[in-house]
Scaffold this active site. Structure first.
Site, short mmCIF file in Angstrom:
data_model
loop_
_atom_site.label_atom_id
_atom_site.label_comp_id
_atom_site.label_asym_id
_atom_site.label_seq_id
_atom_site.Cartn_x
_atom_site.Cartn_y
_atom_site.Cartn_z
N ALA A 243 37.44 -51.47 31.97
CA ALA A 243 36.96 -50.44 31.05
C ALA A 243 36.47 -49.23 31.84
CB ALA A 243 35.83 -50.97 30.18
N LYS A 244 36.56 -48.07 31.21
CA LYS A 244 36.09 -46.84 31.85
C LYS A 244 34.62 -46.95 32.23
CE LYS A 244 39.09 -44.06 28.82
NZ LYS A 244 39.10 -43.10 27.69
N ARG A 245 33.83 -47.46 31.28
CA ARG A 245 32.38 -47.49 31.51
C ARG A 245 31.97 -48.46 32.60
NH1 ARG A 245 33.18 -50.06 26.60
NH2 ARG A 245 32.42 -52.20 26.41
#
Length: 282
Positions: A243-245
């Site tokens: 995930a990006k986060r």
């Protein structure tokens, strides 16, 4: 039936291997069936969407060797479609304004829990004279919506799970128009897939639960139900989905480092994943 799939990233950050994995599956399924593959940019989150992320998405897909059919579409240019759907549901008394914050919902001792955490406890449902000058979102009254349809048996078919009976009540009264955006993911993606003639929705299994809501919206708005292919996710070294986060390595970084994108795509197709990356079991 002519197969039509889509890849619909949000330009809120750079793409990573998980995006490449999903885009490849949508692209290759369409091509294997002589169908069309559409690229849709889901950019109605005005506070986080960035033009530079859009440009990076286009370059990354070209680097992977993935071509799309027709022009790239942008949700920010399709707002009239979402407003028409909202107007229809409002006119039928199926939406209500909600003034609660996430903190309000989390603090509610009566809030039941669903697959994605606390469900909305219905605090604003049935307000006599809501003040629409205050910031608010619009929620779907799911129980009323189901009753308006005669409490039907809503079904969809998934390539991995088989026939599924929708349970939209498990998501609670979902938001269809946000305080900070003209439409929620649930509404926009359902309207767009129908308007663009998408026949097969290929996306990660993390969105499986959302399909319960989408199936209800299809029934309410008189839209067709596509076939679904909720594929397994790629997992990072810590066992959580990329995930990006979570700081997953970006495709842009790999591209700028001189890696061969087409070779990477071929390795992914063959299940040859980078060290530390694994595919979750279906």
């Amino acid at each position: 039936m002519v197969v039509h799939t889509r890849f619909a990233p949000s330009p809120t950050g750079r793409l990573h291997l998980g995006h490449a994995w999903s885009a490849l599956q949508a692209h290759d399924f369409a091509r294997a069936n002589g169908g069309a593959f559409t690229l849709r940019i889901e950019d109605i989150d005005g506070t986080r969407s960035r033009p530079e992320h859009v440009e990076a998405i286009l370059r990354d897909l070209e680097w992977l060797g993935l071509g799309w059919d027709g022009e790239v579409t942008f949700q920010s240019r399709r707002l009239a479609l979402y407003e028409a759907a909202l107007d229809d549901l409002r006119a039928r008394g199926l939406l209500y304004p909600c003034f609660c914050t996430r903190a309000d919902i989390a603090a509610s001792l009566t809030a039941p829990h669903g697959p994605e955490g606390p469900l909305y406890p219905g605090t604003c449902r049935g307000l006599d004279a809501p003040d629409l000058s205050k910031p608010h979102c619009w929620r779907l009254d799911v129980a009323k919506a189901l009753a308006s349809l005669g409490d039907p048996e809503l079904l969809w078919h998934d390539a991995f799970a088989g026939q599924v009976r929708a349970d939209p009540a498990s998501a609670g009264d979902v938001v269809l128009a946000r305080k900070d955006a003209p439409a929620s993911y649930h509404l926009a993606v359902t309207v767009d897939d129908a308007a663009q003639g998408v026949t097969h929705v290929v996306r990660g299994v993390d969105l499986f639960a959302a399909t319960h809501v989408h199936r209800l919206l299809q029934a309410l708005l008189g839209l067709p139900t596509p076939e679904y292919r909720h594929h397994p996710l790629l997992l990072g070294p810590d066992g959580t989905r990329l995930a990006k986060r979570h700081g997953a390595p970006s495709l842009e970084a790999m591209r700028l480092a001189g890696e061969d994108g087409r070779a990477l795509a071929e390795r992914l197709r063959n299940g040859q994943l980078p060290v530390g990356i694994a595919a979750a079991q279906a």
